[in-house]
Design an enzyme around this catalytic site. Structure first.
Site, PDB file in Angstrom:
ATOM      1  N   CYS A 186       0.831  -1.213   0.000  1.00  0.00           N
ATOM      2  CA  CYS A 186       0.000   0.000   0.000  1.00  0.00           C
ATOM      3  C   CYS A 186       0.860   1.257   0.000  1.00  0.00           C
ATOM      4  O   CYS A 186       0.652   2.167  -0.819  1.00  0.00           O
ATOM      5  CB  CYS A 186      -0.963  -0.030   1.178  1.00  0.00           C
ATOM      6  SG  CYS A 186      -0.216  -0.542   2.736  1.00  0.00           S
ATOM      7  N   TYR A 187       1.856   1.338   0.871  1.00  0.00           N
ATOM      8  CA  TYR A 187       2.740   2.521   0.852  1.00  0.00           C
ATOM      9  C   TYR A 187       3.470   2.636  -0.490  1.00  0.00           C
ATOM     10  O   TYR A 187       3.546   3.739  -1.053  1.00  0.00           O
ATOM     11  CB  TYR A 187       3.763   2.448   1.983  1.00  0.00           C
ATOM     12  CG  TYR A 187       3.254   2.716   3.385  1.00  0.00           C
ATOM     13  CD1 TYR A 187       2.682   3.940   3.715  1.00  0.00           C
ATOM     14  CD2 TYR A 187       3.408   1.776   4.392  1.00  0.00           C
ATOM     15  CE1 TYR A 187       2.264   4.211   5.012  1.00  0.00           C
ATOM     16  CE2 TYR A 187       2.998   2.031   5.693  1.00  0.00           C
ATOM     17  CZ  TYR A 187       2.422   3.250   6.002  1.00  0.00           C
ATOM     18  OH  TYR A 187       2.017   3.518   7.290  1.00  0.00           O
TER      19      TYR A 187
END
Ligand code: NAP
Length: 348
Positions: free
Chosen positions: A163-164
């Site tokens: 996600c990051y």
């Protein structure tokens, strides 16, 4: 295998007419439940199987999804995945994905893995951050869809990005590709995530009473997503990645500090992004109107904004929903590419 689910290019659209059988392992997790929500309404797939860890002895319903999906959750059984599906989504812990993905690929299935087990190409880096991963099947694609469509279309195994890294690389990589980042200059990624990023099992850090009303940094110089971001940016930059936990249920905001050549303008960056994301429905360019998590929550969009000063200091802001563009939504986007469907199918 259904013969009609072979890749036919990234956006075959109306050419892809039949139904693919799909299954979700890890369906009771945060990412898995988001997958069920999307796949239950997807017009071109049949959701045949959804599994939990096997900790429960028998099939059970999932009341939280009662309004969109009426199936039952079965205990984990890899043989049933191979029997009942053409494409399998693994929304499992890294170790379980590392164990099961190679066998599912060998059995002829196509696999979209949401874990980190197969994301890192460099073996030493993978051994450090994902020591559970011993075998990497052929035809692995890194599934940052907007940048990897060709590889994803042909892949047997898609390593869905973290996600990051999704939020960060969609903003940063086009500038690196365009040669706009000053060589050797530091890159700082200061990122905030809602608590669902840690999965459904509460810990001392993620328990409501710990994180509500607070913001905390964690994983400084010691987060595996830094390796994934470095892989995606390349070059000789020293990257400092500092994630923060914020008291939101979902969403990521990455603020990225870079150096570009003095005199680079905001209009110049806009040109680069517009070229990089021409026709990319899910990347929205906000320019100097910096985006916010609320603009993308519960959607598959990544919104990117930027500011530059005359000395060459640039600040990029990128936002996604960690469970959608950062996990299940991007996984379905990759499925669409693999099946030769329009990339937006089931996602708008
Ligand atoms: N959360 C996010 O924002 C996010 C974003 C990107 C990627 N990811 C990645 O996606 C994966 C799933 O994340 P999550 O947040 O959804 O995790 P989660 O909420 O903890 O859910 C994990 C799921 O895996 C199942 N499971 C656990 N161990 C298993 C095993 N040994 N064999 C089979 N099934 C097993 C669990 O079943 P039970 O219900 O029976 O325990 C549950 O369905 C992780 O690899 C994570 O790193 C998560």
């Amino acid at each position: 295998m259904h013969t009609d689910v072979q890749p036919r290019g990234a956006r075959a659209g109306a050419g892809a007419t039949s139904t693919a059988r799909v299954a979700v392992a890890g369906a009771t997790g945060y990412a898995g439940q988001e997958l069920l929500r999307l796949l239950a309404r997807h017009p071109a797939v049949e959701l045949t199987t959804a599994m939990s860890s096997g900790a429960t002895a028998s099939a059970r319903p999932l009341p939280a999804l009662g309004h969109v999906w009426h199936g039952t959750i079965a205990p984990f059984a890899p043989d049933a995945l191979a029997r009942d599906a053409d494409v399998v989504f693994l929304a499992l812990p890294d170790a379980a994905a590392a164990e099961h993905a190679p066998a599912l690929v060998a059995a002829g299935l196509r696999v979209i893995d949401l874990s980190g087990a197969f994301r890192l190409r460099d073996e030493a880096s993978r051994a450090r951050w994902y020591p559970e991963t011993h075998a990497v099947p052929d035809l692995v694609a890194y599934g940052l869809t907007e940048r990897e469509r060709g590889h994803v279309a042909a892949a047997r195994l898609v390593a869905n990005p973290g996600c990051y890294p999704t939020a960060t690389l969609l903003a940063l990589a086009p500038l690196a590709d365009a040669g706009l980042l000053v060589p050797g200059a530091d890159i700082v990624v200061d990122a905030k995530s809602g608590v669902s990023g840690a999965g459904k099992t509460p810990s001392e850090r993620t328990h409501f009473s710990e994180c509500y009303g607070s913001v905390s940094a964690y994983g400084v110089f010691n987060h595996r997503h830094a390796a994934e971001i470095e892989q995606g940016v390349g070059g000789s930059h020293a990257l400092t990645f500092v994630p923060h936990l914020v008291p939101l249920d979902r969403g990521i905001l990455a603020t990225i500090y870079v150096r570009v050549a003095p005199g680079t303008t905001e209009a110049g960056l806009a040109d680069v992004y517009e070229r990089a994301y021409a026709g990319a429905t899910f990347v929205r360019l906000a320019g100097s109107a910096l985006p916010e998590i609320k603009h993308v929550a519960h959607t598959n969009f990544c919104d990117i904004g930027w500011r530059v000063d005359p000395s060459g200091r640039a600040v990029l802001v990128s936002v996604i929903d960690n469970l959608v563009k950062g996990a299940a939504g991007q996984a379905v986007q990759n499925l669409n590419v693999m099946l030769g469907l329009d990339e937006e199918t089931g996602l708008l």
